[in-house]
Design a protein around this motif. Structure first.
Motif, PDB file in Angstrom:
ATOM      1  N   HIS A 166       6.695   4.261   0.522  1.00  0.00           N
ATOM      2  CA  HIS A 166       6.542   4.798  -0.829  1.00  0.00           C
ATOM      3  C   HIS A 166       6.968   3.738  -1.838  1.00  0.00           C
ATOM      4  N   ARG A 204       0.838  -1.197   0.000  1.00  0.00           N
ATOM      5  CA  ARG A 204       0.000   0.000   0.000  1.00  0.00           C
ATOM      6  C   ARG A 204       0.879   1.256   0.000  1.00  0.00           C
ATOM      7  N   GLU A 205       0.407   2.280  -0.699  1.00  0.00           N
ATOM      8  CA  GLU A 205       1.068   3.585  -0.674  1.00  0.00           C
ATOM      9  C   GLU A 205       0.622   4.360   0.555  1.00  0.00           C
ATOM     10  N   SER A 206       1.571   5.015   1.246  1.00  0.00           N
ATOM     11  CA  SER A 206       1.228   5.844   2.387  1.00  0.00           C
ATOM     12  C   SER A 206       2.392   6.782   2.682  1.00  0.00           C
ATOM     13  N   PHE A 207       2.219   7.630   3.700  1.00  0.00           N
ATOM     14  CA  PHE A 207       3.273   8.570   4.056  1.00  0.00           C
ATOM     15  C   PHE A 207       4.521   7.871   4.580  1.00  0.00           C
ATOM     16  N   ASP A 208       4.374   6.640   5.068  1.00  0.00           N
ATOM     17  CA  ASP A 208       5.517   5.940   5.657  1.00  0.00           C
ATOM     18  C   ASP A 208       6.070   4.839   4.767  1.00  0.00           C
TER      19      ASP A 208
END
Length: 310
Positions: free
Chosen positions: A36, A30-34
């Motif tokens: 990439h 999954r893409e997220s702030f933590d």
């Protein structure tokens, strides 16, 4: 912020050529702030007639593959490069009203959290409830984060990790009675325990890696499972009872779901002569890449290969 190279290969072998029905593949982080996603490729053999991508109800990336040829082997080969930003326990910032247990989620958040609070397994003797209440201070309020951290480390310390290749998961009652299980058993047990205390919790499937290339955490070398608990102020916080981890250190999310059966990495059907199925093997490798910078992103390619762009 380590760069990680992830390899996840699932291979099915058959005694005679068989035909394949639709297959659902959930291996893209999954893409997220933590975390990439820098590069992601899914190669399937034999080459499918079609591959389409979708996001499920939880926002997980799912590939749907259909086939028009028979074969004696079916292989799903996922190669991923990720930039990961670990967060430690001290980075968990909880709203003042929720720092001590018990508390109630806000009226704005409660409608969206209800299904993640709802118990999924029967506990007629309230055995899981009793186990969870061990961590609650009977004389007053309990520090919320400390309680959940203590529960996480208690499972790691008191239960025996036993790898199991077979499909399926023990019920939380079975895990408690046997005091042993796999990472997915631990995750489902902890989910039921925190839900017994009124917390919203979800099951997470993904990968675990060590702080250096030579370290192998418990559950490494295969897909891994852990728990997310919703804490006001920080949102969904990771708890890995297998390794005693609080926060996302060493954890790469692929699928976040309400129940474990919604997070199967590869599923599908085949048809052929009875007894044709021989074996299924799964190989997972998660390694820190010492490179100081990510590679240049390539242009998108045709299915079944897929790359991150933009």
């Amino acid at each position: 912020m380590p760069f990680l190279n992830l390899s996840h290969v699932t291979a099915y072998s058959y005694r005679h050529p068989v035909s394949f029905g639709e297959h659902r593949v959930m291996v893209r982080p999954r893409e997220s702030f933590d975390q990439h996603l820098l590069d992601a490729r899914l190669t399937i053999s034999p080459e499918p007639a079609d591959v389409r991508w979708l996001q499920d109800v939880f926002g997980n990336a799912v590939a749907i593959a259909t086939f028009d040829r028979r074969a004696k082997e079916l292989v799903f080969d996922s190669r991923v490069r990720v930039l990961h930003t670990p967060a430690e326990l001290q980075h968990v910032d909880i709203e003042e009203y929720a720092r001590s247990y018990p508390f109630t989620y806000s009226s704005e958040e409660m409608p969206d959290l209800l299904r993640s609070i709802e118990r999924q397994h029967h506990d007629p003797l309230r055995l899981i409830d009793s186990w969870a209440r061990r961590f609650v201070n009977p004389a007053g309020r309990t520090d919320t984060l400390a309680m959940l951290s203590d529960m996480t480390t208690a499972i790691r310390r008191e239960f025996t990790y036993v790898p199991r290749a077979e499909k399926g998961t023990q019920s939380p009652i079975e895990t408690l009675s046997r005091m042993k299980g796999t990472c997915r058993d631990y995750a489902m047990f902890m989910i039921e325990a925190v839900r017994a205390l009124g917390f919203a919790a979800r099951f997470v499937s993904g990968y675990v890696y060590g702080p250096s290339s030579g370290d192998m955490p418990v559950g490494g070398g295969n897909t891994h499972a852990w728990v997310r608990v919703y804490l006001p102020g920080s949102g969904w916080v990771e708890f890995d009872p297998t390794n005693g981890i609080v926060g996302n250190r060493g954890l790469i999310r692929v699928a976040v779901v309400r129940d474990i059966y919604q997070a199967v990495p590869v599923s599908g059907t085949w048809s052929g002569f009875p007894g044709s199925f021989l074996d299924m093997t799964v190989t997972v490798d998660a390694r820190i890449d010492p490179a100081d910078a990510p590679p240049a992103l390539a242009a998108p390619t045709a299915a079944p290969d897929m790359r991150k762009t933009g």
